[in-house]
Scaffold this motif. Structure first.
Motif: not given
Lengths: 320, 313, 688
Positions: A115-119, A200-208
């Motif tokens: 959720p956090t990465g996508i948002y 931290a790592v995964l949400s950044r990854y999802v975001r990118s």
């Protein structure tokens, strides 16, 4: 495909063998003695120490000790120096304790990162994006034990509930569901702390990943065609993002052994990390060696599974 | 759309990098840290202005900004304004001075460890990428190096560090070396990947055709282009080295006296968390700020160097 | 639900689901008020897991703690550190004195000759026929696994049964008989061994076949009303079995050498045991006060064979399978006040009250030991009420003294901390240097500031609470000026840089200790600082415990060390730490102290059975060693145990009814847990 399979497998078997030799050499070349053999109180006389050394093969040449280790390991006979109990059941017991930590940890990682990465990707540049970036970095910039103490003190002072250990003492008479929830609660804080880095790592990854997808041509095409933007984005982003997750999952398995030493120590959680740490302190060679070896095997297994899944998902790799 | 001039890669990277407040403030903090660390070393050891070592037992566990009791002895030199700016520890030593002294050590541990991992990583990655097809005996160089990398990757990093550090004689150099020698694998892979792709790039083929020696090709042409991801992992590597050192201190295997690092000041301070909380929170906060700065700069670099993430205006 | 919503909200819901489990968990207040259950449990916390819950092999403090509640010993140490009966309701010390009938004598003629010169009354005299004794010995010190079997021929002998141990019984008689007496039937000529006769064997042959022997005897009269937790009765065979299990090489018992002086144990009847010793050894009685007795019926060869069969152990593995390998050690059965119920590895050990305990059942229904390795975590749990007792660090004691919810109890530990000097190395060979080094450190300041006042100065090698400690020996006062004078007297003078040197050699040495101990770390720094002021260069190092012992202490490769002794032994025997024969590698006299006068005194003390004599000799030893200063004796630390104030002691009448509640108190020697079986937790802090 089959060739790829077998090649991956044989390479790993060879690696496993190499790893066992390296692990054995490293551990035995170190100074210090197994602590059963340490006269830390005036009660252990030199004769007693000598007899213990013989019983544990400590005076034999290195390659013989290696052979003893492998032989005992395969026979299931390998005994810990600490209390002469078999090593493999010990490791298994602790593994079962670490497993819930791993599951809940992974669950938390995925539940929070998606959720956090996508948002953040969708609202790129917004306050939310910047805040979540900053806080996820901040959380992984703290030494883990620092964060653990602060979290424990905060929860205990403000909520008055116990957080340490695997369960609350004195609940034997309570109902089954109460006890189950109690165990879940005790899992939450330590899993959350060990999952910090992963989130931290995964949400950044999802975001990118999401950002990449959002800018792609086919999204524009879909948009121009009038398709629901959201569905397109999410479907495609998901598919592209999922693939590297397979690699990460494979690598998370061995993190169960190494990553959680500090968390298990503070939370009094009898898991694999603590077993390894105490074995190191006591120079319990059989346990240290076997744990390192098993951890490495888990990694090999994890990457093997990832490779296979990759090969299934991505035809390009197969043809190599 | 504004047309950008043809800038050098450095200028271009900087312009992307500087767009993010986070990255820039991270950089400022790092610059400040270097100044603090260097001056810390100088001011506590060579030209002693701040005294980090004197034990003043009657003045132990004083909270920050306490006045030093000048009547007890004449050792109040080395205290700014005659006060213990950040309090004293369990032996009456000035925490501020110790933190200054420790900053240099912590930073150098990070830098050395990363340095070692870069040297190993770049060498192995470069060799694998450039000479990969050559054979030693029956095995290809590339396979040999990559399998070795896999073996190293198979061990869980922290556990391996712990095992080795616990078993070696404790010294600051051992810790640096072990952290460095267990974290080169990522760099090696990056470099190899870059070399592999660059090897067949036009400019390299051209240089070869023109008769340039291999060394020249590697160092003058390939390395500068491959270096981008290495910067990122180096920056992030320093951050994780500092955290690894503090974790080792917590478990009892950190750097020994006389060296003070922020990691071991923090780990020693934890038994005073109820009685003298500044001993715990001051170094913790300091580590947070510094490691965060490294992380932000590293991420900023990654975004700036990664063409795909750049927004087109 | 759109994909977007699913991806965003479902994970949050799962996360919330995890968090709601908090609502099901009782808070700390709930725990103490909700039901009596919590009040009946005593929960303590330790930092490391136990290993083997068996008194003959337990070597760590956690195992020792559990074993002390689950097992009983024959004797016990009472409030005033004296021996008192426990499983044995009575004991009597006597002795067997034998003398060989040498050439030219018959038993009667020998008896006639020596009778007037015997120094005690014998209650029984018998003549022993020649016999062959088989002994296991270790002449070259290779360890129990390399023991040899020897046959010793005993000729005719006369045996006297004495009511007291009298090591000098035959002294006068032997003078009369002459030095050549009995040589032809004793010594190496009476020993036969398969294989070569080694040097080591020759030198101990006189021990194996001596002319005279004084063998102390202890007769234990056992209680008849004791049962093990599984219902089986306790009897003499259990005592004999425990001894045999300790001596069994396969069990690797760390206490084996303590029982070495025992020659044999005889079962005289079902509740009466006779222990015969090889030679006078006064400390021997003390081992019976700490060794728990094992249940023979669960660990003898029949039982072990059944266990091996059940576990599928066969072939050569069966040979090495002794008590140490049995599953008994994971679920022990003893005679103690608490029965073992559960052990979750590395998590907790649980014990339950033994209702049929011969000394009356304890007040607490359950005793739990939680394993919490982190010290901050232990304190958090204690403050929250999840743990009932906590061992406070010195800097925390002041805070607990002021806290109305807790009762802190401070007691002196058994043991001491010291700086040890390697007497084989310069400059430590000069006693003036050692004294000066000690005088240069302000030890009282260390106690005040490093220990926060929680310690006491000591001057000698005995625990300060015992009778052996000589309170007349005064500690050296802190006097750096005098220290400097002493060093100058020893030939040191200050060089141009302000450092002391002698014959061109700077006074410089290493001071090392183990890490993980904040007090020792502080002492290193303080000693270094103090000595630097005198002009002595001292380099300090902290090493990891295992390395420290193996590479430095045990090999004798050090200049000075900061270490401590934990002395749980309450006997006055100083042999292992101070006798000159114990200075080899791996031995405990690692500073290399050699003093003939002290050696003699130690040896005599081992054979002295009169307590007043023992006290005098021990105090003499104390002052001799203090005068020589092989160590700078620093302090004995105080330990402060903090207990919830709701815990009190119960006083019962003869009939068993509760009469009153008393405040907790320690014994005069500072042992708080001595009365543990009478402790109980009330619902609220009582008014006492």
């Amino acid at each position: 495909m089959f060739k790829y399979f077998t090649r991956a497998l044989t390479q790993r078997i060879f690696l496993a063998f190499l790893i066992s030799i390296i692990a054995h050499a490293v551990v035995h070349l170190a100074p210090g003695e197994p602590s059963e053999v340490d006269p830390s109180n005036p009660l252990m006389k030199p004769e007693d120490i000598a007899q213990i050394r013989m019983a544990f093969h400590l005076d034999e040449p290195l390659y013989l000790q290696y052979a003893y280790w492998i032989r005992d390991l395969v026979n299931g006979d390998l005994k810990s120096f600490k209390d002469s109990q078999p090593v493999l059941p010990k490791i298994w017991e602790r593994f079962l304790n670490s497993l819930p930590l791993f599951f809940v940890g992974t669950l938390i990682v995925w539940c929070l990162s998606f959720p956090t990465g996508i948002y953040a990707a969708v609202n790129r540049g917004s306050k939310y994006d910047r805040l979540s970036t900053f806080s996820s970095y901040a959380l992984i910039s703290l030494p883990s034990f620092f964060l653990a103490y602060v979290a424990i003190l905060w929860v205990v002072n403000n909520f008055g509930v116990p957080v340490l250990g695997m369960r609350t003492f004195g609940l034997e008479e309570a109902s089954g569901i109460s006890r189950f929830m109690d165990r879940v609660w005790h899992l939450v804080l330590p899993s959350f702390l060990s999952a910090m880095g992963g989130v931290a790592v995964l949400s950044r990854y999802v975001r990118s990943q999401m950002l990449e997808v959002i800018d792609q041509d086919y999204v524009r095409t879909a948009r121009s065609k009038g398709l629901d933007e959201d569905t397109v984005i999410y479907k495609h982003a998901l598919r592209n993002a999922l693939l590297p997750f397979i690699t990460m999952f494979g690598l998370m398995l061995p993190a169960m052994v190494g990553g959680s030493v500090i968390v298990e120590q503070i939370f009094a959680w009898p898991g694999l990390g603590r077993l390894g740490y105490e074995a190191i302190l006591n120079r319990d060679y059989p346990v240290i060696l076997t744990l390192n070896f098993i951890a490495a095997l888990l990694t090999l297994f994890g990457t093997f599974v990832s490779d296979v899944l990759y090969a299934v998902a991505d035809p390009r790799i197969r043809l190599q | 759309m504004t047309r950008k001039n043809i800038n050098s890669p450095v200028r271009e990277t900087w312009s992307h990098f500087s767009r993010s407040w986070f990255s820039v403030s991270g950089l400022i903090i790092l610059a400040f840290l270097v100044v603090v660390a260097v001056s810390g070393k100088v001011l506590t050891e060579w030209y002693v202005v701040f005294d980090a070592e004197t034990v003043r037992l009657p003045q132990k566990l004083l909270p920050p900004m306490s006045l030093a009791n000048a009547n007890l002895f004449d050792e109040t030199k080395g205290l700014l304004f005659g006060r213990y700016l950040l309090g004293t520890d369990e032996l009456g030593r000035d925490v501020f001075a110790r933190m200054l002294q420790g900053s240099f050590v912590s930073l150098s541990i990070g830098l050395f460890a990363v340095g070692i991992s870069l040297v190993v990583g770049i060498s192995l990655g470069g060799l694998a990428g450039f000479y990969g097809d050559r054979k030693i005996g029956i095995v290809r160089v590339d396979t040999l190096i990559m399998r070795f990398t896999d073996v190293m990757l198979a061990f869980p990093t922290f556990f391996l560090i712990l095992t080795v550090v616990a078993l070696l004689p404790p010294s600051i150099y051992n810790i640096m070396a072990v952290i460095g020698l267990t974290s080169w694998m990522g760099t090696a892979r990056f470099v190899r990947a870059e070399f592999l792709s660059l090897r067949d790039a036009d400019f390299v083929v051209a240089a070869k055709a023109l008769g340039a020696s291999e060394m020249r090709i590697i160092f003058r042409h390939m390395v500068p282009n491959a270096v981008a991801p290495v910067f990122v992992s180096a920056t992030l590597g320093v951050a994780s080295a500092i955290l690894a050192e503090s974790a080792l201190s917590f478990l009892g295997f950190g750097v020994r006296p006389p060296y003070a690092t922020w990691g071991n000041i923090l780990s020693d301070g934890r038994s005073y968390i109820f009685d003298a909380p500044w001993l715990f929170f001051v170094p913790g906060f300091a580590i947070l700020v510094v490691v965060l700065a490294f992380n932000l700069v590293g991420e900023g670099l990654r975004e700036a160097l990664n063409p795909r993430l750049r927004r087109t205006k | 639900m759109t994909l977007k919503n699913a991806l965003l909200f479902i994970p949050f819901l799962v996360f919330l689901g995890l968090l709601q489990s908090y609502l099901w968990v009782p808070t700390y207040e709930d725990q103490t008020t909700a039901g009596e259950g919590r009040l009946e449990k005593f929960i303590s916390a330790i930092s490391g897991d136990a290993r083997l819950l068996n008194p003959i092999v337990a070597a760590d403090s956690a195992s020792g703690f559990v074993v002390s509640h689950v097992f009983d010993s024959l004797l016990e140490i009472d409030e005033n550190l004296r021996l008192k009966p426990h499983l044995a309701k009575e004991y009597k010390v006597s002795c067997l004195a034998t003398i060989v009938v040498g050439e030219g004598f018959s038993p009667e003629s020998l008896l006639q000759k020596i009778s007037p010169h015997l120094t005690s009354e014998a209650s029984e005299i018998r003549v022993l026929e020649p016999s062959i004794l088989i002994r296991l010995i270790d002449p070259d010190g290779l360890g129990p696994l390399k023991e040899q079997e020897v046959k010793v021929t005993r000729p005719n002998r006369i045996e006297f049964f004495l009511d007291d141990v009298d090591p000098a019984f035959f002294e006068k008689s032997l003078k009369i008989l002459g030095t050549e007496y009995g040589q032809e039937v004793t010594g190496i000529s009476a020993v036969s061994v398969s294989g070569e006769i080694s040097e080591g064997l020759i030198s101990i042959a006189t021990d194996l076949a001596p002319i005279t022997e004084i063998r102390p005897v202890i007769d234990f009269d056992l209680r008849k009303d004791v049962t093990f937790h599984d219902g089986e009765a306790f009897d003499a065979s259990d005592v004999k079995f425990t001894y045999e299990a300790i001596m069994d090489v396969r069990n690797l018992s760390p206490r084996r050498s303590d029982f070495e002086p025992i020659e044999s144990i005889h079962i005289r009847d079902s509740h009466s045991v006779r222990v015969i010793y090889k030679r006078p050894f006064a400390p021997a009685i003390f081992v019976w006060s700490y060794m728990g007795i094992l249940p023979e019926h669960l660990l003898n060869s029949v039982a072990l064979n059944k266990e091996m069969d059940a576990r599928g152990i066969s072939g050569t593995a069966r040979d090495g399978f002794g008590v140490r390998a049995s599953k008994f050690n994971r679920s022990p059965i003893g005679t103690g006040a608490f029965k073992f119920t559960d052990w979750k590895t590395d998590e907790s050990i649980s014990l339950a009250r033994n209702q049929d305990y011969f000394d009356g059942p304890p007040e607490y229904k359950e005793l739990h030991v939680r394993i919490i390795p982190d010290s901050v975590a232990r304190e958090v749990e204690f403050k929250a009420g999840a743990v009932d007792t906590y061992l406070a660090d010195p800097h925390q004691v002041a805070r607990y003294l002021q806290d109305p919810a807790y009762q802190p109890f401070t007691s002196l530990g058994l043991g001491y901390t010291y700086i040890g000097y390697n007497l084989r190395r310069e400059p430590f060979q000069d006693v003036r240097v050692r004294r000066a080094l000690g005088m240069a450190i302000n030890i009282d300041e260390i106690i005040d500031y490093v220990l926060y006042g929680e310690g006491q100065r000591i001057t000698g090698p005995y625990p300060i609470q015992t009778d052996w400690y000589n309170h007349d020996v005064q500690p050296e006062a802190y006097d750096p000026g005098k220290a400097l004078d002493l060093l100058k007297e020893a030939g040191f003078h200050k060089n141009s840089e302000g450092f002391l040197e002698k014959n061109g050699q700077e006074l410089r040495f290493n001071l090392i200790s183990n890490n993980g101990n904040p007090q020792r770390k502080a002492i290193l720094t303080i000693a270094q600082n103090s000595w630097r002021k005198l002009g002595i260069r001292c380099d300090t190092r902290l090493l990891e415990w295992a390395v420290f012992l193996k590479d430095y202490v045990n090999t004798g490769d050090f200049d000075a060390v900061v270490l401590g002794w934990g002395l749980s032994e309450l006997d006055p025997d100083l042999y292992q730490i101070w006798h000159s024969s114990q200075t080899g590698p791996q031995q405990l006299n690692f500073v290399g102290y050699k003093n003939n006068e002290v050696d003699d005194l130690i040896e005599n003390l081992r054979e002295e059975y009169s307590r007043t004599q023992q006290v005098e000799m021990a105090r003499n030893l104390h002052s001799l060693i203090a005068r020589d200063q092989p160590y700078t004796f620093l302090y004995v630390g105080r330990r402060t145990q903090v207990v919830d104030r709701k815990i009190v002691m119960v006083k019962r009448s003869e009939s068993g009814a509760v009469v009153d509640y008393e405040k907790l108190r320690p014994t005069p020697t500072g042992n708080l847990n001595y009365f543990f079986n009478r402790w109980r937790k009330l619902e609220a802090i009582p008014d006492l």
